[in-house]
Design a protein around this motif. Structure first.
Motif, PDB file in Angstrom:
ATOM      1  N   GLU A  20       5.978  29.037   7.245  1.00  0.00           N
ATOM      2  CA  GLU A  20       5.239  27.413   7.714  1.00  0.00           C
ATOM      3  C   GLU A  20       6.126  26.226   7.206  1.00  0.00           C
ATOM      4  OE1 GLU A  20       1.245  27.978   6.367  1.00  0.00           O
ATOM      5  OE2 GLU A  20       0.537  28.837   8.327  1.00  0.00           O
ATOM      6  N   CYS A  23       9.244  26.349   9.301  1.00  0.00           N
ATOM      7  CA  CYS A  23       8.937  25.735  10.775  1.00  0.00           C
ATOM      8  C   CYS A  23       8.663  24.257  10.742  1.00  0.00           C
ATOM      9  CB  CYS A  23       7.613  26.278  11.323  1.00  0.00           C
ATOM     10  SG  CYS A  23       7.966  28.086  11.703  1.00  0.00           S
ATOM     11  N   VAL A  24       7.961  23.602   9.657  1.00  0.00           N
ATOM     12  CA  VAL A  24       7.819  22.236   9.666  1.00  0.00           C
ATOM     13  C   VAL A  24       9.215  21.389   9.432  1.00  0.00           C
ATOM     14  CG1 VAL A  24       6.882  20.295   8.177  1.00  0.00           C
ATOM     15  CG2 VAL A  24       5.468  22.221   8.479  1.00  0.00           C
ATOM     16  N   LEU A  26      11.949  22.751  10.460  1.00  0.00           N
ATOM     17  CA  LEU A  26      12.686  22.492  11.775  1.00  0.00           C
ATOM     18  C   LEU A  26      12.102  21.516  13.092  1.00  0.00           C
ATOM     19  CD1 LEU A  26      12.939  26.622  12.522  1.00  0.00           C
ATOM     20  CD2 LEU A  26      14.839  25.031  11.860  1.00  0.00           C
ATOM     21  N   LEU A  27      10.666  21.380  12.867  1.00  0.00           N
ATOM     22  CA  LEU A  27      10.129  20.407  13.590  1.00  0.00           C
ATOM     23  C   LEU A  27      10.708  18.930  13.281  1.00  0.00           C
ATOM     24  CD1 LEU A  27       6.527  21.703  14.093  1.00  0.00           C
ATOM     25  CD2 LEU A  27       8.517  21.725  15.815  1.00  0.00           C
ATOM     26  N   LEU A  30      14.002  18.769  14.769  1.00  0.00           N
ATOM     27  CA  LEU A  30      13.779  18.513  16.046  1.00  0.00           C
ATOM     28  C   LEU A  30      13.626  17.011  16.299  1.00  0.00           C
ATOM     29  CD1 LEU A  30      13.785  19.693  18.889  1.00  0.00           C
ATOM     30  CD2 LEU A  30      11.534  20.536  18.533  1.00  0.00           C
ATOM     31  N   ILE A  31      12.783  16.473  15.650  1.00  0.00           N
ATOM     32  CA  ILE A  31      12.175  15.135  16.090  1.00  0.00           C
ATOM     33  C   ILE A  31      13.512  13.979  15.940  1.00  0.00           C
ATOM     34  CG2 ILE A  31      10.799  13.393  15.495  1.00  0.00           C
ATOM     35  CD1 ILE A  31       8.635  15.460  15.042  1.00  0.00           C
ATOM     36  N   MET A  59      13.999  24.099  18.760  1.00  0.00           N
ATOM     37  CA  MET A  59      12.728  24.572  19.268  1.00  0.00           C
ATOM     38  C   MET A  59      12.391  26.004  19.369  1.00  0.00           C
ATOM     39  SD  MET A  59      11.166  23.520  22.944  1.00  0.00           S
ATOM     40  CE  MET A  59      12.294  24.451  23.762  1.00  0.00           C
ATOM     41  N   ALA A  62      11.858  27.543  16.003  1.00  0.00           N
ATOM     42  CA  ALA A  62      10.362  26.882  15.488  1.00  0.00           C
ATOM     43  C   ALA A  62       9.356  27.991  16.135  1.00  0.00           C
ATOM     44  CB  ALA A  62      10.208  25.530  15.699  1.00  0.00           C
ATOM     45  N   ALA A  63       9.539  28.086  17.341  1.00  0.00           N
ATOM     46  CA  ALA A  63       8.463  28.633  18.144  1.00  0.00           C
ATOM     47  C   ALA A  63       8.581  30.172  17.959  1.00  0.00           C
ATOM     48  CB  ALA A  63       8.778  28.693  19.807  1.00  0.00           C
ATOM     49  N   ALA A  66       6.940  30.721  14.418  1.00  0.00           N
ATOM     50  CA  ALA A  66       5.685  30.619  14.410  1.00  0.00           C
ATOM     51  C   ALA A  66       4.978  31.682  14.882  1.00  0.00           C
ATOM     52  CB  ALA A  66       5.377  29.512  15.170  1.00  0.00           C
TER      53      ALA A  66
END
Length: 172
Positions: A20, A23-24, A26-27, A30-31, A59, A62-63, A66
């Motif tokens: 998790e 993933c955060v 990576l997000l 991404l932003i 993206m 991350a997907a 997840a």
């Protein structure tokens, strides 16, 4: 076999904690990458073309990662309406059967994903000529994590003496 269910769910939740956070990260990347892409396209006088490709890979990673998080909490897609109609003893065996099928599916993806990664070393990205194998490694990695999580929650659910499933158990 005593406390095997609790050890399995504890290991699952610890692994999920790491996934998790990754993933955060990576997000967040991404932003930042998308904002950089907007800046270089409309404001800054530079021609960086890698931002769109990097956003795509971030993206996808991350997907894919997840998925294991959803499995850890038993929040993946399921037909609970039908599943809940069976008696608890039969549900336990159905869950095992579904876990075995899902494990097989993810294991196949992991194995074929490794071949995909190997072929990626002969292809290159626009991101500084980086071999595509590095972005592609997310496929077998995510599938492997899904297999591990499936094993851990299946062990928990099968050996749980109190009948509480991985989805219902909240404590570590």
């Amino acid at each position: 076999m005593r406390d095997l269910d609790r050890k399995a769910i504890r290991a699952s939740r610890r692994l999920n904690w790491l996934v998790e956070r990754f993933c955060v990260l990576l997000l967040v990347l991404l932003i930042l990458d998308v904002w950089l892409g907007v800046l270089v396209r409309y404001i800054l006088p530079v021609s960086w073309t890698f931002t769109e490709e990097l956003a795509r890979y971030l993206m996808i990673w991350a997907a894919l990662l997840a998925v294991s998080s959803g499995i850890s909490h038993r929040e993946h897609i399921g037909m609970l309406v039908v599943f809940d109609q069976f008696p608890p003893g039969l549900r336990k065996w159905l869950a095992v059967a579904f876990d075995i099928i899902a494990f097989g599916f993810f294991a196949v993806i992991a194995v074929y994903g490794l071949d995909f990664v190997e072929r990626g070393f002969s292809r290159y990205t626009m991101i500084g000529g980086l071999p595509k194998a590095y972005p592609f490694i997310g496929v077998p990695l995510a599938a492997g994590l899904a297999c591990v999580q499936l094993m851990l929650v299946a062990i928990h659910d099968f050996f749980s003496e109190d009948g509480i499933t991985a989805a219902e158990r909240v404590e570590l």
